[in-house]
Design an enzyme around this catalytic site. Structure first.
Site, PDB file in Angstrom:
ATOM      1  N   HIS A 198      -3.775  -8.583   4.001  1.00  0.00           N
ATOM      2  CA  HIS A 198      -5.242  -8.479   3.890  1.00  0.00           C
ATOM      3  C   HIS A 198      -5.833  -9.087   5.269  1.00  0.00           C
ATOM      4  O   HIS A 198      -5.152 -10.059   5.863  1.00  0.00           O
ATOM      5  CB  HIS A 198      -5.767  -9.361   2.990  1.00  0.00           C
ATOM      6  N   LYS A 229      -2.510  -1.690   8.006  1.00  0.00           N
ATOM      7  CA  LYS A 229      -3.995  -1.802   8.227  1.00  0.00           C
ATOM      8  C   LYS A 229      -4.369  -2.989   9.206  1.00  0.00           C
ATOM      9  O   LYS A 229      -3.645  -3.909   9.214  1.00  0.00           O
ATOM     10  CB  LYS A 229      -4.610  -2.210   6.623  1.00  0.00           C
ATOM     11  N   TYR A 231      -9.723 -10.831  -6.143  1.00  0.00           N
ATOM     12  CA  TYR A 231      -9.389 -10.675  -7.220  1.00  0.00           C
ATOM     13  C   TYR A 231      -9.478 -11.545  -8.317  1.00  0.00           C
ATOM     14  O   TYR A 231      -9.296 -11.513  -9.627  1.00  0.00           O
ATOM     15  CB  TYR A 231      -7.520 -10.522  -7.113  1.00  0.00           C
ATOM     16  N   ARG A 244       0.886  -1.091   0.103  1.00  0.00           N
ATOM     17  CA  ARG A 244      -0.139   0.008   0.150  1.00  0.00           C
ATOM     18  C   ARG A 244       0.904   1.301  -0.177  1.00  0.00           C
ATOM     19  O   ARG A 244       2.096   1.314   0.527  1.00  0.00           O
ATOM     20  CB  ARG A 244      -0.916   0.047   1.180  1.00  0.00           C
ATOM     21  N   HIS A 293      -2.787   2.440  -6.287  1.00  0.00           N
ATOM     22  CA  HIS A 293      -3.299   1.219  -5.827  1.00  0.00           C
ATOM     23  C   HIS A 293      -3.152   0.218  -6.704  1.00  0.00           C
ATOM     24  O   HIS A 293      -3.327  -0.851  -6.324  1.00  0.00           O
ATOM     25  CB  HIS A 293      -4.901   1.628  -4.988  1.00  0.00           C
ATOM     26  N   ARG A 319      -0.765  -2.488  -6.628  1.00  0.00           N
ATOM     27  CA  ARG A 319      -1.090  -3.634  -5.666  1.00  0.00           C
ATOM     28  C   ARG A 319      -1.868  -4.826  -6.461  1.00  0.00           C
ATOM     29  O   ARG A 319      -1.808  -5.908  -6.259  1.00  0.00           O
ATOM     30  CB  ARG A 319      -1.847  -2.986  -4.635  1.00  0.00           C
TER      31      ARG A 319
END
Length: 309
Positions: free
Chosen positions: A278, A169, A287, A144, A244, A247
C-alpha cells in the site's frame, strides 16, 4: 508540436519519474489538447475543461470526474509557465464511485475454487495447473493480480522462500516471504511447466501456451466461469466475488487473527501495509471500517478492556 503538447509530454515524464503509472493520463491530456486546438483556444479555461470532461454522454459521471481531475492536475503544473491558465476548482464534478464491498471467501470456497481450476476444461495440459497455482498464490499472499502475472522465475528465491515483487503500484518493489508449502507448490508447477515447455523463452513464471505473459482479461473470464460453477456467482450475474477479493480476504484474516490473539494491531498495521504494497497506511486502515466482522472484533476487544478496568 505546440507548446501545450510539449508541456504535456514533460508533465507525464516528470510524474512517471516519480513512480506514477498514469495509464489514462496521456490519452486524456492529448485528447484535451486536440479539443482546445479544434476550438481555436490557446489556453486552458475552466469552461473548456468542463465542456471536454463531460463531452462523452454515454459514460458514467465518475469518469467525467476522473477526466476533469487529470486536466486539473496538468493545469496546476502548466500555470507556473502560463499564468493565464485557469485551474478548474476541486469539487466541480464531485461524483465519486462507491468503493466495492469486499467479499470474504470462506475456507471451503477457496478449496472449491482451486479444485474447480484443477478440473477445468483446458486447451492444453498445463492450463488447469496454471490457474490452480495462480489462484492459490493470490489467496495465500494477497498479491495484486498484476503482480502475480508479472512475476518472473528469477524473482523467486527458492532457498530463502521469498518472492521479489518488482515495480509494482507507485513504482515500488518489495519482498514477500512465502510459507514452505507455497514454495513447494510453486516449485512443482515450475517443474511441470518446464517439462511441457522445455524451450520456452518468456521470463514470466506463469506462462501461456503461446510462450508469453498470461492475459489478465482471460484470467478474469475463467475465474467468473469457475465461480459460477461452484455457486458463488449467479449464472447471469454481472457482479459478484472478484479476484481482488483474495487480497481483501488476506488482509482481513490477518487483522482478525491479530485482534483475536490480543496483538497490538495499531503497532503491527504498518507491517501489513508494507507487505501488501500500500502507498499509505491509511489504505490498510480501510479494511477495519469496511468489514463488519472486523468492526465486531474491535468492539469485543474494547468491551473486554473496559471490563478489566
Amino acid at each position: 508540436m505546440s507548446a501545450l503538447k510539449e508541456a504535456i509530454q514533460d508533465y507525464l515524464a516528470l510524474r512517471r519519474g516519480l513512480g506514477f503509472k498514469l495509464k489514462k493520463h496521456s490519452r486524456f491530456l492529448n485528447e484535451f489538447a486536440l479539443f482546445l486546438e479544434q476550438a481555436g483556444e490557446e489556453r486552458i479555461t475552466t469552461e473548456r475543461a468542463l465542456q471536454w470532461a463531460t463531452q462523452p454522454q454515454h459514460i458514467q459521471q465518475a469518469e467525467w470526474a476522473a477526466r476533469l481531475s487529470v486536466v486539473r492536475g496538468f493545469a496546476r503544473y502548466w500555470s507556473a509557465t502560463d499564468p493565464v491558465t485557469e485551474i478548474p476548482p476541486a469539487g466541480l464534478l464531485p461524483y465519486r464511485p462507491k468503493r466495492a464491498k469486499p467479499y470474504l471467501y470462506s475456507e471451503e470456497q477457496i478449496h472449491q475454487l482451486l479444485e474447480g481450476a484443477k478440473n477445468m476444461p483446458a486447451t492444453h495440459s498445463l492450463q488447469p495447473w496454471t490457474y490452480h497455482c495462480l489462484l492459490g498464490l493470490l489467496a495465500v499472499t494477497g498479491l495484486r493480480i498484476s503482480e502475480a502475472l508479472n512475476l518472473q522465475s528469477t524473482d523467486i528465491d527458492w532457498s530463502e522462500g521469498v518472492v521479489t515483487i518488482r515495480d509494482s503500484k507507485f513504482g515500488k518493489s518489495r519482498l514477500v516471504p512465502l510459507h514452505a508449502s507455497t514454495i513447494k507448490i510453486l516449485s512443482d508447477y515450475g517443474e511441470r511447466r518446464d517439462h511441457l515447455f522445455p524451450k520456452r523463452k518468456t521470463p514470466y513464471f506463469f506462462c501461456s501456451r503461446f510462450d508469453g505473459r498470461l492475459d489478465e482479461g482471460q484470467i478474469r473470464r475463467v475465474f467468473y466461469v469457475i465461480s459460477r460453477q461452484i455457486g458463488i456467482r449467479g449464472a447471469s450475474a454481472s457482479r459478484g466475488p472478484r479476484l481482488h477479493d483474495f487480497r481483501h480476504r488476506f488482509a482481513v484474516q490477518t487483522l482478525l487473527r491479530w485482534h483475536r490473539n490480543g496483538k497490538d494491531v495499531r503497532q503491527r498495521l504498518p507491517i501489513l501495509s508494507t507487505y501488501l504494497g500500500h502507498g499509505h497506511v491509511t489504505d490498510t486502515y480501510w479494511y477495519v471500517t469496511g468489514t463488519p466482522e472486523l468492526m465486531a472484533a474491535v468492539g469485543q476487544r474494547l468491551e473486554k478492556r473496559w471490563e478489566e478496568i
